[in-house]
Every structure is written in structure tokens, then in C-alpha cells.
Scaffold this motif. Structure first.
Motif, short mmCIF file in Angstrom:
data_model
loop_
_atom_site.label_atom_id
_atom_site.label_comp_id
_atom_site.label_asym_id
_atom_site.label_seq_id
_atom_site.Cartn_x
_atom_site.Cartn_y
_atom_site.Cartn_z
N HIS A 215 0.95 -1.16 -0.22
CA HIS A 215 -0.04 -0.13 0.18
C HIS A 215 0.83 1.41 -0.01
O HIS A 215 0.59 2.00 -0.57
CB HIS A 215 -0.94 -0.05 1.31
N LYS A 216 2.02 1.36 0.76
CA LYS A 216 2.73 2.47 0.84
C LYS A 216 3.37 2.61 -0.48
O LYS A 216 3.67 3.94 -0.86
CB LYS A 216 3.95 2.41 2.01
N VAL A 217 3.79 1.60 -1.48
CA VAL A 217 4.43 1.73 -2.66
C VAL A 217 3.35 2.33 -3.50
O VAL A 217 3.83 3.11 -4.22
CB VAL A 217 4.92 0.35 -3.18
N MET A 218 2.14 1.82 -3.39
CA MET A 218 1.19 2.50 -4.49
C MET A 218 0.98 4.00 -4.25
O MET A 218 0.97 4.88 -4.96
CB MET A 218 0.10 1.68 -4.36
N SER A 219 0.95 4.27 -2.92
CA SER A 219 0.65 5.57 -2.24
C SER A 219 1.85 6.47 -2.80
O SER A 219 1.64 7.62 -3.21
CB SER A 219 0.39 5.78 -0.80
N ARG A 220 3.05 5.82 -2.63
CA ARG A 220 4.21 6.74 -3.19
C ARG A 220 4.25 7.20 -4.52
O ARG A 220 4.61 8.18 -4.89
CB ARG A 220 5.47 5.68 -2.75
N GLU A 221 3.73 6.04 -5.45
CA GLU A 221 3.51 6.34 -6.84
C GLU A 221 2.60 7.67 -7.06
O GLU A 221 2.74 8.35 -7.79
CB GLU A 221 2.85 5.45 -7.62
N ILE A 222 1.33 7.52 -5.96
CA ILE A 222 0.58 8.74 -6.31
C ILE A 222 1.20 9.74 -5.88
O ILE A 222 1.13 11.02 -6.56
CB ILE A 222 -0.66 8.50 -5.24
N VAL A 223 2.03 10.01 -4.80
CA VAL A 223 2.69 11.09 -4.35
C VAL A 223 3.85 11.63 -5.50
O VAL A 223 3.80 12.81 -5.75
CB VAL A 223 3.65 11.11 -3.15
N ARG A 224 4.35 10.71 -6.00
CA ARG A 224 5.42 10.94 -7.10
C ARG A 224 4.57 11.71 -8.44
O ARG A 224 5.07 12.83 -8.91
CB ARG A 224 6.20 9.70 -7.69
N ASP A 225 3.58 11.18 -8.50
CA ASP A 225 2.75 11.77 -9.66
C ASP A 225 2.32 13.23 -9.43
O ASP A 225 2.41 13.99 -10.39
CB ASP A 225 1.47 10.90 -10.04
N HIS A 226 2.06 13.36 -8.07
CA HIS A 226 1.53 14.99 -7.83
C HIS A 226 2.89 15.75 -7.96
O HIS A 226 2.70 16.88 -8.45
CB HIS A 226 1.14 14.76 -6.54
N GLY A 227 3.94 15.28 -7.81
CA GLY A 227 5.21 16.16 -7.81
C GLY A 227 5.54 16.24 -9.34
O GLY A 227 5.73 17.29 -9.78
N VAL A 228 5.11 15.31 -10.18
CA VAL A 228 5.37 15.66 -11.71
C VAL A 228 4.36 16.79 -12.02
O VAL A 228 4.63 17.56 -12.87
CB VAL A 228 5.23 14.34 -12.56
N MET A 229 3.11 16.40 -11.57
CA MET A 229 2.14 17.55 -11.84
C MET A 229 2.46 18.82 -11.50
O MET A 229 2.26 19.99 -12.25
CB MET A 229 0.73 17.13 -11.09
N MET A 230 3.07 18.96 -10.36
CA MET A 230 3.64 20.26 -9.88
C MET A 230 4.48 20.81 -10.84
O MET A 230 4.60 21.93 -11.17
CB MET A 230 4.26 19.90 -8.57
N LEU A 231 5.46 19.93 -11.22
CA LEU A 231 6.65 20.16 -11.98
C LEU A 231 6.10 20.83 -13.38
O LEU A 231 6.57 21.89 -13.94
CB LEU A 231 7.50 18.96 -12.20
N LEU A 232 5.15 20.10 -14.03
CA LEU A 232 4.57 20.34 -15.21
C LEU A 232 3.64 21.82 -15.09
O LEU A 232 3.54 22.42 -16.42
CB LEU A 232 3.61 19.41 -15.79
N GLY A 233 3.11 21.70 -14.01
CA GLY A 233 2.05 22.77 -14.00
C GLY A 233 2.60 23.95 -13.63
O GLY A 233 1.95 25.37 -13.95
N THR A 234 3.66 24.23 -12.82
CA THR A 234 4.20 25.29 -12.39
C THR A 234 5.50 25.59 -12.67
O THR A 234 5.90 26.90 -12.29
CB THR A 234 4.14 25.68 -10.76
N MET A 235 6.51 24.97 -13.00
CA MET A 235 7.85 25.29 -13.40
C MET A 235 8.09 25.63 -14.57
O MET A 235 7.55 25.26 -15.49
CB MET A 235 8.54 24.06 -12.87
N ARG A 236 9.33 26.43 -14.91
CA ARG A 236 9.69 26.78 -16.03
C ARG A 236 10.64 25.84 -16.49
O ARG A 236 11.25 25.11 -15.74
CB ARG A 236 10.24 28.11 -16.23
#
Lengths: 247, 247
Positions: free
Chosen positions: A143-164
Motif C-alpha cells: 500500500h505504501k508503494v502504491m501511495s508513493r507512486e501517487i505522491v510522485r505523480d503529484h510531484g510531476v504534476m507540480m513540475l509540469l504545471g508550475t515550473m519553467r
DNA sequence: CGGAGACTTGACCCCAATCAATTGCGGTGG
DNA sequence: CCACCGCAATTGATTGGGGTCAAGTCTCCG
């Protein structure tokens, strides 16, 4: 200790590929299991699979029935939509899991491609669920591993959505560095397994932009880069770059 | 049937909030459970929680110990980084789960904010893991839900990485429409619970760009929009918009 | 050594960001 | 009831970062 006998070689082979003796056990599924539990895991993860560079481990649309733990090598996952556009959704290295996206519909929703000759451990999913019902620790870890994947994806969304562009590349390099470090490799020096185009796809940039950012980082003394070889010279500088919106 | 007695009112209240009688059971956790299993689920999901519009259900950094099923209302989740930038990572509606990101580190990694007065069912996570070990169907369903979240995130990455502004908004509207439909509401007509700024944050755009895209869609006869009220006039047109890279 | 693919670099352009002004709307209190 | 305030949304003018197109270089490998 392996017995000295005629079966020595075979024994070694078995030992070599058992979870209980895998040098990735602190990163991968076995984390936190005791001896008896580890043995059950060894039984479950019976099959291994070699994938040559450029070959698919699985393709979007194929039936899902197992997840895969990377024993050695390097992968990318990507999705593509009807009109031909595609996007790299992640790069996976040793000890990481592939195929979690397939659980939801029992069909793989992306492609997994080896970026170098690789070996994966096949974890039949129904077995994993069975064993999870027996072994609390394994269940919780999964469960932790799956959750970590979700958190990682949020990080990528952050990157794609807000970073230059340059922030994205800095974040990418720092992330790679950290993951190599966790695997005992140098934090400052590594070969990229993917092309500029693949990096760009992952970061939502064109390959030319990635290339320019690399060049700029080099000019500014943050990194030394030559094709796929990267050496990080100024980690702090890269981090600082990420926390400034402009300038 | 509820007994006709002095405790009638209390009974009704209990019945009203039980999973077994919840009108969301086809969307939410109970999916696929038989009568006995459902009863166990009812025991586990004992607590409910009301959240007023604008209030946090949880904040990044808080200890994680439960996930939440939305019984009524509407939420957003967002993450923020040191330098003040933030990004909306998702909008959640009835029957969807909140808090999955917290499993990995036992700490919530994002904020969950109610966008209208809402009610959630509290699902203590250790109980859920316990029950999952007993009930195969529940375990499998939970895994599917987590996996679905990963697939959804990949969709957002695709959107942020490869689509232009109008495509993103079209995708967003179609997604909302589909989710409202699944809940028995009109596919073509709904109130947005979030501001232009929040939509923009989610889509990696500035609020002005979102506003302009809305106006353009209206000019082109694809939608009718007035503030938070949206009526989709040409679903096919919106879909077509998404499959053209330029033009 | 030759060719193909990966990468770099330059010139130009366009989409969305930015800056700024205005309008619309909902709630609150005189 | 309406005037006022503050927030949300719209719209316009301008700018700039990254995309696009194109030419050239590097490298690996047969």
C-alpha cells in the motif's frame, strides 16, 4: 552458506535470484519481512524475465496479471493518445515496480520499454493479493508503494504545471541523483539512459529546449555534460534554481 | 424495515448513514460486497465528519491515519512548495476517496479543502487494512481504486505535458461532465464549484487564460457559460478540439 | 569510413503569461 | 431597499519563454 556439491552452480543461481538474497531487498517488496515471510515471497516471485534494450515489457491494452520488480536495468513508461501524441510518464530503475496502473482495469494503461538490457521479477498479482492477506507487513508495504507512486505523480504534476524549463530539468537531475544515491551509486555522476527527446517528453518540453537547458547549466558551471554523461558540479546551485520563479 | 418504536428516529439516522444503504455504494468502497461483508464495512466506517465550505479536511504535514469517502459535497486537493507556488492536484466529488497520498509516509502530503459544505465518511486506515485481509473483494476493490488514481494522474500529466490551453479546458469539462453523469446528474449542465484560478492551477494555466478559453468556447457555440454555471452545447465539438494539435 | 540517429545551436514566431483596467456579483450594514 | 465593498471574472495590450524550423556537429557502430 551454499553447499559445495555438484549442484553448486544451480544453487548459486537460485540463491542469486531469491528475494531473500537480493541486494535490492531494502528498496523492493521484501522490506520489513522476517525470515519465514521472505520464504513465502521467494515462492511467489518465481519467474524472472529478461528484456533487451528497446523491447517492451508490456504494452497498453494488454491484459494485466502481474506487476514487475526491476532487478536490473532501466525502463520508461509512456502513454499515447489517438492523435499520435505521447508522453513519458516515468523512468524506473532497480527496485522499483512496474505495472501498478494495470490493476484498475485489469488492462495495462501504458507501455513499459527497457532503456537498457534489463531483468525483472514477475509478481503474479493474484498471488500478491493472496500473500498480502496473510502477511500484514507485506500488505502495508505494498500500500505504501502504491501511495508513493501517487505522491510522485503529484510531484510531476507540480513540475509540469508550475515550473519553467530550467527548473524542470534541475528537478529532474536532482531526482535522478537522489535515486542513484539510494542505490549506492555516485550522486554526482551518471549516465542518462534516455534521449533528450524522452527527457523532454517527461518534462513537457521539446528536445531542443532540453538541450539548451543542458548547455546553459554547463555554461553556468552547474553541471558538466557530454551527451549522456552528466556530472553535477553544484547541487546547491541546482536547488536554488528551483526555488526562484523567475530571474 | 425499521421498527416502529420510540427509537425510530435514531434508527433512521443510523440507516441513513450506513454504507449498506448509501446511494453511493456502487461508486464507493462497498462495491461488490455481499450482505455480511457490508455489515462489517458499516462497523468500520462509524464516524462521519462535516466540513464547511472553505475548511480543510486535512493539511499537508498532518499525521495520516484515515482515508475519507466523500458522502456529499466537493473538494480540491493541492500541494504547495516552499517558494509559495501551489498547484491543485485534483477535484473530488461524491463517492471518491481522499487521503490516499498519506499512506506512503503516514503523513498527508497535500491539503484537502471543501469547495462546498460537505460530509465525509472516516475510514480508519488500519481498520481498512484489517478488513482487507478478511474480505478479498474489499481488498481487490481498494487496490483498484488506488490504481485508478495513478491512471488518473497519468491523464493529468498527459494534459499538462502535451495539450494546449483550449484542449486542457475541453478535457476538463468533458471529465466533469462524465463524472456528474456517473452520479446521475445532467451530463450537459452543471455548476462549477471552483474558481477560475483553481481551474487554472489544476490545468497549469493562469486564470485569465481559463477565462478567455471559456469565452472562446462560448463564441464558438460549444458551451454556454455564465460565471460558475456551465452548459455543454456541443460535446462532439469539444472532443474534436482535443484531438487536433493545432488549428 | 560512411551513414544514421542523437544532439547542439541559431533565427524566428506564436501561445500563453503578464500587466492593467473594467465589469459583474454576492453579501453586509446603514 | 439600496449603496457599498470585496472578490471573481472578463477583456485588452503587450511581452517573453519555449516551440518550430533549419542547419550543422558529434558519436556510435556496422
Amino acid at each position: 552458506m551454499p553447499q559445495r556439491s555438484a549442484t553448486n552452480k544451480v544453487m548459486l543461481e537460485v540463491v542469486k535470484t531469491a528475494c531473500s538474497n537480493c541486494n535490492l531487498r531494502e528498496l523492493c517488496m521484501p522490506l520489513g519481512l522476517d525470515h519465514r515471510e521472505m520464504e513465502k515471497l521467494d515462492e511467489m516471485v518465481s519467474a524472472r524475465h529478461r528484456i533487451r534494450r528497446g523491447e517492451h515489457l508490456y504494452r497498453a491494452g494488454q491484459r494485466f496479471d502481474a506487476i514487475y520488480a526491476i532487478r536490473s536495468g532501466f525502463f520508461k513508461t509512456d502513454v499515447l493518445i489517438e492523435d499520435g501524441r505521447d508522453q513519458v510518464t516515468g523512468f524506473q530503475m532497480t527496485g522499483e515496480l512496474l505495472g501498478l496502473d494495470g490493476i484498475s482495469t485489469e488492462t495495462h494503461s501504458c507501455n513499459a520499454v527497457a532503456l537498457e538490457d534489463s531483468e525483472v521479477c514477475v509478481i503474479p498479482f493474484s498471488h500478491l493479493e493472496g500473500l498480502s492477506r496473510e502477511i500484514r507487513t507485506l500488505q502495508h508495504h505494498f500500500h505504501k508503494v502504491m501511495s508513493r507512486e501517487i505522491v510522485r505523480d503529484h510531484g510531476v504534476m507540480m513540475l509540469l504545471g508550475t515550473m519553467r524549463a530550467e527548473e524542470r530539468l534541475a528537478a529532474f537531475l536532482l531526482n535522478l541523483s537522489q535515486r542513484f544515491t539510494a542505490r549506492g551509486y555516485s550522486p554526482a555522476e551518471f549516465y542518462l539512459r534516455m534521449t533528450r527527446d524522452e527527457i523532454g517528453s517527461y518534462l513537457g518540453l521539446k528536445l531542443e529546449t532540453v538541450s539548451r537547458a543542458f548547455s546553459r547549466f554547463q555554461e553556468e558551471g552547474l553541471i558538466a555534460v557530454q551527451q549522456k554523461y552528466v556530472r553535477i558540479l553544484d547541487t546547491a546551485g541546482l536547488k536554488k534554481l528551483m526555488s526562484h520563479q523567475r530571474g
